[in-house]
Design a protein around this motif. Structure first.
Motif, PDB file in Angstrom:
ATOM      1  N   ARG A 153       0.941  -1.163   0.005  1.00 34.56           N
ATOM      2  CA  ARG A 153       0.091  -0.024  -0.082  1.00 34.56           C
ATOM      3  C   ARG A 153       0.789   1.142  -0.091  1.00 34.56           C
ATOM      4  NH1 ARG A 153      -4.047   1.929   4.993  1.00 34.56           N
ATOM      5  NH2 ARG A 153      -4.567   3.798   4.051  1.00 34.56           N
ATOM      6  N   GLY A 154       0.566   2.311  -0.946  1.00 29.15           N
ATOM      7  CA  GLY A 154       1.303   3.557  -0.885  1.00 29.15           C
ATOM      8  C   GLY A 154       2.805   3.541  -1.564  1.00 29.15           C
ATOM      9  N   TRP A 155       3.150   2.333  -1.958  1.00 33.02           N
ATOM     10  CA  TRP A 155       4.377   2.146  -2.635  1.00 33.02           C
ATOM     11  C   TRP A 155       4.502   2.765  -3.903  1.00 33.02           C
ATOM     12  CZ3 TRP A 155       9.178   0.045  -0.525  1.00 33.02           C
ATOM     13  CH2 TRP A 155       9.078  -0.233   0.750  1.00 33.02           C
ATOM     14  N   GLY A 229       7.380  -2.961   0.461  1.00 32.07           N
ATOM     15  CA  GLY A 229       6.688  -3.116   1.856  1.00 32.07           C
ATOM     16  C   GLY A 229       7.676  -3.306   2.802  1.00 32.07           C
ATOM     17  N   ALA A 231      10.657  -2.401   5.346  1.00 39.91           N
ATOM     18  CA  ALA A 231      11.141  -1.314   5.970  1.00 39.91           C
ATOM     19  C   ALA A 231      12.423  -0.832   5.592  1.00 39.91           C
ATOM     20  CB  ALA A 231      10.940  -1.413   7.540  1.00 39.91           C
ATOM     21  N   ARG A 234      12.690   1.722   2.802  1.00 39.30           N
ATOM     22  CA  ARG A 234      12.346   3.176   3.197  1.00 39.30           C
ATOM     23  C   ARG A 234      13.364   3.727   3.885  1.00 39.30           C
ATOM     24  NH1 ARG A 234       7.223   2.802   7.174  1.00 39.30           N
ATOM     25  NH2 ARG A 234       7.324   5.156   6.502  1.00 39.30           N
ATOM     26  N   THR A 276       7.597   8.575   1.069  1.00 38.53           N
ATOM     27  CA  THR A 276       8.031   7.785   1.921  1.00 38.53           C
ATOM     28  C   THR A 276       7.069   7.425   3.327  1.00 38.53           C
ATOM     29  OG1 THR A 276      10.290   8.175   1.680  1.00 38.53           O
ATOM     30  CG2 THR A 276       9.854   6.926   3.596  1.00 38.53           C
ATOM     31  N   ALA A 278       3.970   8.024   2.765  1.00 39.31           N
ATOM     32  CA  ALA A 278       2.612   7.323   2.040  1.00 39.31           C
ATOM     33  C   ALA A 278       2.859   5.938   2.125  1.00 39.31           C
ATOM     34  CB  ALA A 278       2.529   7.962   0.804  1.00 39.31           C
ATOM     35  N   ALA A 279       4.032   5.458   2.231  1.00 41.50           N
ATOM     36  CA  ALA A 279       4.530   3.912   1.687  1.00 41.50           C
ATOM     37  C   ALA A 279       4.291   3.207   3.279  1.00 41.50           C
ATOM     38  CB  ALA A 279       5.825   3.685   1.051  1.00 41.50           C
ATOM     39  N   ARG A 280       3.588   2.363   3.443  1.00 46.31           N
ATOM     40  CA  ARG A 280       3.488   1.493   4.319  1.00 46.31           C
ATOM     41  C   ARG A 280       4.012   0.221   4.439  1.00 46.31           C
ATOM     42  NH1 ARG A 280       1.904   5.496   5.460  1.00 46.31           N
ATOM     43  NH2 ARG A 280      -0.303   6.372   6.164  1.00 46.31           N
ATOM     44  N   SER A 281       4.968  -0.196   5.639  1.00 48.21           N
ATOM     45  CA  SER A 281       5.419  -1.238   5.743  1.00 48.21           C
ATOM     46  C   SER A 281       4.662  -2.627   6.084  1.00 48.21           C
ATOM     47  CB  SER A 281       6.714  -1.144   6.681  1.00 48.21           C
ATOM     48  OG  SER A 281       7.631  -0.036   6.312  1.00 48.21           O
TER      49      SER A 281
END
Length: 306
Positions: A153-155, A229, A231, A234, A276, A278-281
């Motif tokens: 999500r968000g990547w 996804g 971490a 990021r 970054t 917005a991107a969820r791990s």
């Protein structure tokens, strides 16, 4: 097999950090005798003189900051790939590392050749090939086929930002640092329109700057897609961009080039941090293995290549 690969992997990681330090040194000490061999050789080929013309020397103080910071950021990104997925035997990480090295070299060397500055290729560009290239070759068989992972999500935002910055690097290399409105503010900083010699220097240094930026975000974008996804991706993006930002911004302000900070550094940093955020791990479920920093002393047991 793992023990055989530990030494080249460790040496490659150390080489990456060494080039990070070299980039920082260029940014800080580009005008000192430490880099006189490079400046003198290029000055002879571009201007037929032993030293850079006075107006070019002032401009070089700014471009050294930009180039040195970009080198530091690019090699920090390469180190992250070596520290996590390459250590976990992910084949895509080897491919991304080789692609990053090749992209920088081809862009930088092509511009240097076109500008009539072969000494930059011989004295500078060949060094990473000689140092990092053989180590990557020794690591080439460590990977295994890997499935593509679904985009977390968000990547998509991270991938887009990396693609935009890759395109920016190409535009810089092709445009010769003549991109508006940056070039207009540069003339104001110089106090007059750039001289023909200054324009020659801009076109020359645009090769290493643009090539380095393109290579950095090619590797980071590859990681964002293939390790979506996770971490560490990021962290790799944020730390490599912050390294560039801190060095470039500090030295731009030191020479009074606030326009470079306002037009380039702050917008780029804000865009990367927003993407970054917005991107969820993706959480690791029981029985799954995330790619984590690899300790060669422990080995790769229990880490699944992706």
């Amino acid at each position: 097999m793992t023990r055989t690969l530990d030494r080249p992997l460790r040496l490659y990681q150390q080489a990456c950090l060494g080039f990070v330090a070299l980039g920082a040194a260029l940014a800080v000490a580009g005008a000192t005798p430490l880099f006189a061999w490079w400046r003198g050789a290029v000055a002879g080929e571009l201007f037929g003189a032993r030293d850079l013309p006075d107006d070019v020397a002032r401009l070089a103080g700014l471009t050294d900051a930009i180039l040195g910071a970009s080198i530091a950021g690019k090699w920090l990104a390469a180190w992250w790939l070596a520290r996590v997925p390459l250590a976990a035997r992910a084949r895509w990480a080897w491919q991304a590392s080789v692609a990053g090295l090749a992209t920088w070299w081809l862009i930088d060397s092509s511009v240097s050749a076109a500008m009539g500055a072969p000494s930059n290729i011989i004295l500078v560009n060949c060094a990473p090939l000689v140092i990092a290239g053989p180590l990557l070759l020794r690591l080439r068989r460590q990977g295994a086929p890997h499935p593509r992972v679904p985009r977390a999500r968000g990547w998509w935002a991270l991938e887009l930002v990396c693609a935009l910055n890759l395109g920016l690097g190409l535009a810089i290399a092709i445009g010769g640092l003549q991109l508006p409105p940056w070039v207009t503010y540069l003339d104001g900083w110089l106090g007059a329109p750039a001289s023909p010699d200054a324009i020659v220097w801009q076109r020359f240094v645009a090769g290493p700057i643009g090539g380095t930026i393109a290579a950095q975000f090619l590797m980071l974008g590859w990681a964002a897609r293939r390790a979506s996804g996770e971490a560490w991706v990021r962290r790799a993006i944020v730390t490599s961009v912050l390294a560039w930002f801190a060095i470039d911004t500090a030295l731009s302000l030191a020479v009074g080039a606030t326009f470079n900070v306002g037009l380039v550094n702050l917008p780029c940093l804000a865009l990367v941090l927003a993407a970054t955020a917005a991107a969820r791990s993706v959480a690791v479920l029981p029985g799954q293995h995330a790619l984590e920093p690899h300790d060669p002393a422990v080995g790769a047991v229990g880490i699944e290549p992706r």
